[in-house]
Design a protein around this motif. Structure first.
Motif, PDB file in Angstrom:
ATOM      1  N   GLY A   5       0.832  -1.191   0.000  1.00 50.15           N
ATOM      2  CA  GLY A   5       0.000   0.000   0.000  1.00 50.15           C
ATOM      3  C   GLY A   5       0.868   1.241   0.000  1.00 50.15           C
ATOM      4  N   ILE A   6       0.447   2.270  -0.739  1.00 44.95           N
ATOM      5  CA  ILE A   6       1.268   3.477  -0.902  1.00 44.95           C
ATOM      6  C   ILE A   6       0.427   4.701  -0.558  1.00 44.95           C
ATOM      7  N   ALA A   7       1.007   5.584   0.289  1.00 44.29           N
ATOM      8  CA  ALA A   7       0.383   6.872   0.608  1.00 44.29           C
ATOM      9  C   ALA A   7       1.365   7.981   0.262  1.00 44.29           C
ATOM     10  N   ILE A   8       0.855   9.065  -0.329  1.00 48.28           N
ATOM     11  CA  ILE A   8       1.691  10.175  -0.782  1.00 48.28           C
ATOM     12  C   ILE A   8       1.484  11.372   0.149  1.00 48.28           C
ATOM     13  N   TYR A   9       2.628  11.953   0.607  1.00 48.03           N
ATOM     14  CA  TYR A   9       2.566  13.191   1.393  1.00 48.03           C
ATOM     15  C   TYR A   9       2.693  14.384   0.433  1.00 48.03           C
ATOM     16  N   PRO A  10       1.875  15.429   0.582  1.00 53.04           N
ATOM     17  CA  PRO A  10       0.859  15.658   1.632  1.00 53.04           C
ATOM     18  C   PRO A  10      -0.557  15.291   1.210  1.00 53.04           C
ATOM     19  N   GLU A  11      -0.721  14.707   0.020  1.00 54.70           N
ATOM     20  CA  GLU A  11      -2.072  14.460  -0.496  1.00 54.70           C
ATOM     21  C   GLU A  11      -2.856  13.493   0.388  1.00 54.70           C
ATOM     22  N   HIS A  12      -2.196  12.454   0.871  1.00 57.79           N
ATOM     23  CA  HIS A  12      -2.896  11.402   1.623  1.00 57.79           C
ATOM     24  C   HIS A  12      -2.704  11.517   3.124  1.00 57.79           C
ATOM     25  N   GLY A  13      -2.180  12.602   3.589  1.00 54.21           N
ATOM     26  CA  GLY A  13      -2.003  12.786   5.027  1.00 54.21           C
ATOM     27  C   GLY A  13      -0.863  13.732   5.314  1.00 54.21           C
ATOM     28  N   GLU A  14      -1.016  14.513   6.390  1.00 50.31           N
ATOM     29  CA  GLU A  14       0.020  15.474   6.772  1.00 50.31           C
ATOM     30  C   GLU A  14       0.623  15.160   8.135  1.00 50.31           C
ATOM     31  N   SER A  15       0.355  13.971   8.641  1.00 56.33           N
ATOM     32  CA  SER A  15       0.971  13.530   9.898  1.00 56.33           C
ATOM     33  C   SER A  15       1.521  12.128   9.704  1.00 56.33           C
ATOM     34  N   ILE A  16       2.426  11.744  10.587  1.00 52.88           N
ATOM     35  CA  ILE A  16       3.064  10.431  10.483  1.00 52.88           C
ATOM     36  C   ILE A  16       2.027   9.322  10.600  1.00 52.88           C
ATOM     37  N   ASP A  17       1.202   9.398  11.626  1.00 49.03           N
ATOM     38  CA  ASP A  17       0.219   8.334  11.852  1.00 49.03           C
ATOM     39  C   ASP A  17      -0.800   8.256  10.723  1.00 49.03           C
ATOM     40  N   GLU A  18      -1.178   9.398  10.178  1.00 47.54           N
ATOM     41  CA  GLU A  18      -2.160   9.404   9.101  1.00 47.54           C
ATOM     42  C   GLU A  18      -1.594   8.752   7.847  1.00 47.54           C
ATOM     43  N   LEU A  19      -0.345   9.054   7.523  1.00 48.09           N
ATOM     44  CA  LEU A  19       0.276   8.443   6.340  1.00 48.09           C
ATOM     45  C   LEU A  19       0.413   6.931   6.505  1.00 48.09           C
ATOM     46  N   LEU A  20       0.861   6.498   7.684  1.00 50.35           N
ATOM     47  CA  LEU A  20       1.015   5.058   7.917  1.00 50.35           C
ATOM     48  C   LEU A  20      -0.338   4.352   7.874  1.00 50.35           C
ATOM     49  N   ARG A  21      -1.348   4.969   8.474  1.00 48.67           N
ATOM     50  CA  ARG A  21      -2.671   4.352   8.484  1.00 48.67           C
ATOM     51  C   ARG A  21      -3.220   4.215   7.064  1.00 48.67           C
ATOM     52  N   ASN A  22      -3.062   5.247   6.264  1.00 50.01           N
ATOM     53  CA  ASN A  22      -3.609   5.203   4.911  1.00 50.01           C
ATOM     54  C   ASN A  22      -2.828   4.243   4.013  1.00 50.01           C
TER      55      ASN A  22
END
Length: 732
Positions: free
Chosen positions: A433-450
């Motif tokens: 699974g891949i999350a892109i900063y800042p589009e998919h989250g602006e915090s560490i936990d949010e990016l990891l969760r997504n």
């Protein structure tokens, strides 16, 4: 009157003695011993009379021979000696004293006027010379002066001996110290080093003395060390516990190598000062310091620090260090207005490898996976192990999200290549699974969760791939959470139902058995298949009550049609390995059979072949208990796991079922399908019943029947149906 006296101790030493101490008081505990030697009786008696009452122990000798005998027999502090005696003169007595190293001072008492006698006495070490006649005061003063000087000399010798002992002790303590002790001159050159310093640094003492301290320092520590080695502060302000790196010769002094090594020392230093003539104007003369080798402690600290922030198995950063690096990467991306990617990787089928080959090979697999993943990354990327078979990755400074896609494709390609685990060739895949900063989250936990949510989306779609996070995935996750919540209430609301798929004797077309399959009649979503909700049941622990419901429902349904003359019908039930490990499994089955009056021979429990490998001994015990009860055992989906003929031979198994994936490959009645033929041969060789699953075409049925498989189930014959429909088919 002529007098000859030796020089007294220095004024400096006298000044160092305590002012209140009088070493020459007549009350001192030592009683001076005097020997009076003269061959004139009246002079001898006169000397004794003048000295008595002064606290002296007095002995007399009337001849030189008698004096020699006294000197041999006793110890004397002072000898008052006449020069001219008939048998042995005074010079001969003094020669005897010098020859035998007798520690006694001599005062010559003589009436001889010639200078030669006085010079002879002086050369022989006479302390003083009294010419007869003399006054009582002069005698007493001369004797007291000689004793005073003698005691000062003895005190001086005692102090010198004590200082020598003290210096030897100090040198021993300093040289035997485990620490390096040194002194520097005001120019920064070594003026003293102890033995330990030579041993630690690998130099001879002569090589260090006069050498500037900077020649021993690590180049990076020179500037920081200047204020320490040139320390001018004293007292509480002195430098303490300053750590520096010094270079030393490798190996012992006796066998030096050409290279050098680096040692870390902990240094305490204090300035040395000399007072000027003017008060309160100290002059810096150098530094005194103590250094201890703390290299072992520094290495231990480095190991502890590394272990605190790295995974022990793979030596990758752990989740703590990963979050720290991700935070730094996010700060840089925010500052530079760039993107970064966070990947969450979960290995597919790792648990199966771990359970079948053991944890040692499982650990080896994780190490090989970590090495392959690292080979696909740039130097500035971070790969970490989250735990278990999960890995996380930070890809900073992306030019576009295609960069992350390229890396993910590399991962999948590398992981699809076989792994060698102790001679076993293993194939795995990964869900990414891949999350892109800042589009998919602006915090560490949010990016990891997504990124985690995107990874589970890949698993739900069949695994072995990658996906970028999308907001719609969050909705799907919420639906899964709601599904799990509703599943907990499904038992209470009686929403679960058993369906039955008949098993056919292909030769006669007669129904000889059926497989029981669970369904969920959801009030809003309608009929939900088991593949959609049973994984949630296993993860949440609901598989236990659901499995118990299945056993009870199966026996109840069998009791419903048992009166219709179908006693020969056998019903099979596929149970989860998690439930088979449960302690209540055997008791639940026995209780249900007794409650509904069902013969155990009419029940078959279907298990996957992997349960036989995960915990063989426990599986044997469980299945043997079922056999003792009368329940038969079938292996479902045979050939899709890690099959073992030895397990088939050891386990109490009556039936194997050919998985539908092999059956569906049959498209030509004259074709060759080796896996199907091999399974049929195995069943024949082990005298086991055989059932083919997923038969959907006549071609498949003819091929199976032609090669010896006569029991089949599939859409060609019947689809799974509720109890009422199944009873109608039986009665048709």
């Amino acid at each position: 009157m002529n007098r000859f006296r030796t020089t007294g101790i220095s004024g400096d030493l006298q000044g160092d003695l305590p002012a209140h101490q009088d070493l020459f008081d007549s009350t001192r505990p030592h009683c001076p011993r005097l020997l009076l030697v003269d061959d004139e009786p009246r002079v001898l008696a006169s000397l004794q009379e003048m000295l008595e009452g002064r606290g002296y122990a007095i002995s007399t000798a009337a001849t030189g021979s008698a004096a020699l005998a006294c000197l041999v027999a006793q110890r004397f502090d002072l000898v008052l000696l006449d020069l001219l005696m008939m048998d042995v003169d005074g010079h001969q007595v003094m020669d005897f004293i010098n020859l035998h190293d007798i520690k006694a001072d001599v005062i010559i008492v003589s009436g001889v006027v010639g200078i030669d006698s006085a010079i002879g006495a002086l050369k022989r070490g006479a302390h003083d010379y009294l010419r007869k006649p003399f006054s009582r005061e002069e005698l007493l003063h001369t004797v007291e002066n000689a004793l005073r000087q003698r005691e000062l000399q003895q005190t001086n010798r005692r102090m010198a001996a004590a200082l020598e002992v003290s210096e030897k002790k100090y040198r021993y303590l300093v040289d035997a110290s485990p620490d390096m002790i040194y002194m520097l001159g005001h120019e920064g050159r070594f003026t003293y080093v102890n033995d330990r310093a030579c041993q630690m640094l690998g130099y001879e003492r002569d090589e260090l003395l006069g050498r500037h301290y900077t020649t021993l320092l690590h180049a990076d520590d020179v500037e920081r060390a200047r204020y320490v080695f040139n320390e001018r502060r004293v007292g509480e302000r002195a430098s303490r516990d300053v750590e520096l790196r010094v270079t030393c010769r490798a190996g012992p002094i006796q066998a030096r190598a050409a290279g050098t090594t680096v040692m870390t020392i902990s240094l305490n230093a204090i300035g040395m000062h000399r007072e000027k003539q003017e008060p309160h104007t100290p002059t810096y003369v150098g530094t005194y310091g103590i250094a201890r080798d703390v290299s072992a402690r520094k290495r231990a600290e480095a190991v502890i620090y590394h272990q605190a922030y790295h995974d022990i198995l793979t030596d990758l950063p752990n989740r703590v260090l990963f979050k720290d690096r991700l935070g730094l990467a996010m700060l840089q991306a925010r500052r530079k207005r760039t993107e970064l990617a966070v990947m969450f990787i979960d290995l597919d089928r790792f648990k199966l490898v771990n359970d079948t080959l053991g944890h040692v090979h499982g650990d080896g697999l994780l190490q090989q996976v970590a090495a392959r993943l690292k080979d696909c990354l740039r130097k500035g990327d971070t790969l970490a192990r989250q735990g278990g078979d999960e890995f996380t990755i930070v890809l900073p400074e992306l030019r576009s999200r295609d960069d992350a896609r390229v890396v993910a494709d590399k991962f999948i390609e590398r992981l699809q290549q076989p792994f060698d685990l102790g001679g076993n060739e293993v194939h795995i895949s990964a869900s990414i699974g891949i999350a892109i900063y800042p589009e998919h989250g602006e915090s560490i936990d949010e990016l990891l969760r997504n990124a985690d949510i995107a990874m589970y989306q890949v698993k739900d779609l069949g695994k072995n791939g990658h996906a970028f996070y999308d907001a719609s995935m969050q909705d799907a996750l919420h639906q899964n959470i709601a599904l799990e919540h509703n599943l907990r209430r499904a038992l209470e609301r009686n929403e679960l139902e058993m369906y039955y798929q008949p098993q056919i004797d292909a030769a006669s077309g007669r129904i000889i058995g059926a497989e029981a399959l669970i369904r969920w009649n959801h009030p809003l979503r309608g009929l939900i298949m088991p593949a959609e909700f049973l994984p949630f049941a296993e993860e949440s622990g609901l598989i236990v009550p659901i499995s118990e419901w299945m056993i009870d429902t199966l026996c109840r349904d069998m009791a419903h049609w048992g009166t219709d003359g179908e006693d020969a019908l056998t019903l099979s039930l596929n149970l989860s390995p998690h439930y088979l490990d449960h302690s209540r499994f055997y008791e639940t089955m026995q209780s249900a059979l007794q409650r509904y009056g069902i013969g155990p021979g009419r029940i078959a429990v279907e298990i996957t072949e992997n349960i036989c490998i995960r915990n063989p001994q426990h599986a044997i015990e469980q299945l043997k208990r079922l056999g003792q009860l009368g329940v038969s055992v079938a292996i479902d989906d045979f050939g899709t796991g890690y099959s073992s003929l030895a397990y088939l031979h050891r386990f109490p198994i009556q039936t194997i079922k050919i998985d539908q994936s092999f059956v569906q490959q049959i498209s030509d009645p004259d074709g060759h399908y080796p896996v199907v033929l091999a399974i049929i041969s195995i069943s024949r060789g082990l005298n086991l019943d055989l059932v083919a699953e997923g038969v959907e075409t006549e071609v498949q049925a003819r091929y199976l029947r032609a090669h010896g498989c006569s029991t089949m189930q599939g859409f060609l014959f019947h689809r799974p149906m509720p109890l009422k429909g199944f009873v109608n088919v039986l009665n048709a």
